[in-house]
Design a protein around this motif. Structure first.
Motif, PDB file in Angstrom:
ATOM      1  N   PHE A  90       2.052   1.910  -3.514  1.00  0.00           N
ATOM      2  CA  PHE A  90       0.985   2.434  -4.354  1.00  0.00           C
ATOM      3  C   PHE A  90       0.781   3.934  -4.122  1.00  0.00           C
ATOM      4  O   PHE A  90       0.639   4.701  -5.078  1.00  0.00           O
ATOM      5  N   LYS A  91       0.800   4.366  -2.852  1.00  0.00           N
ATOM      6  CA  LYS A  91       0.639   5.788  -2.539  1.00  0.00           C
ATOM      7  C   LYS A  91       1.807   6.603  -3.094  1.00  0.00           C
ATOM      8  O   LYS A  91       1.623   7.687  -3.648  1.00  0.00           O
ATOM      9  N   LYS A  92       3.014   6.079  -2.959  1.00  0.00           N
ATOM     10  CA  LYS A  92       4.193   6.778  -3.449  1.00  0.00           C
ATOM     11  C   LYS A  92       4.144   6.878  -4.971  1.00  0.00           C
ATOM     12  O   LYS A  92       4.453   7.927  -5.552  1.00  0.00           O
ATOM     13  N   MET A 108       1.411   6.857  -6.844  1.00  0.00           N
ATOM     14  CA  MET A 108       0.347   7.795  -7.194  1.00  0.00           C
ATOM     15  C   MET A 108       0.799   9.242  -7.013  1.00  0.00           C
ATOM     16  O   MET A 108       0.482  10.106  -7.830  1.00  0.00           O
ATOM     17  N   ARG A 109       1.549   9.528  -5.971  1.00  0.00           N
ATOM     18  CA  ARG A 109       2.062  10.893  -5.753  1.00  0.00           C
ATOM     19  C   ARG A 109       2.998  11.295  -6.881  1.00  0.00           C
ATOM     20  O   ARG A 109       2.943  12.430  -7.371  1.00  0.00           O
ATOM     21  N   MET A 168       0.820  -1.195   0.000  1.00  0.00           N
ATOM     22  CA  MET A 168       0.000   0.000   0.000  1.00  0.00           C
ATOM     23  C   MET A 168       0.864   1.259   0.000  1.00  0.00           C
ATOM     24  O   MET A 168       0.516   2.230  -0.668  1.00  0.00           O
ATOM     25  N   LYS A 169       1.980   1.253   0.727  1.00  0.00           N
ATOM     26  CA  LYS A 169       2.875   2.414   0.743  1.00  0.00           C
ATOM     27  C   LYS A 169       3.462   2.649  -0.644  1.00  0.00           C
ATOM     28  O   LYS A 169       3.607   3.790  -1.078  1.00  0.00           O
TER      29      LYS A 169
END
Length: 63
Positions: free
Chosen positions: A4-6, A8-9, A1-2
């Protein structure tokens, strides 16, 4: 999940940079002020004519 967030940013950052470059390309950017340009100085000049004085074209010719 981390991860994926990175990811996306980074994708959003690249997208915003792309949008900014396209916007500047379309609008032409900010015009740079030239130092050789004369400043706009507006002088208001008014001439007040006295009512007693007659203009040459308004003078009454004697008959």
């Amino acid at each position: 999940m981390k991860f994926f967030k990175k990811l996306m940013r980074i994708i959003v950052l690249i997208f915003l940079i792309l949008l900014a470059t396209v916007g500047v390309g379309l609008s032409g950017g900010i015009p740079t002020p030239s130092s050789g340009r004369k400043e706009n100085t507006i002088e208001i000049r008014t001439e007040i004519e006295e009512e007693d004085e007659e203009k040459p074209d308004q003078q009454i010719k004697p008959q």
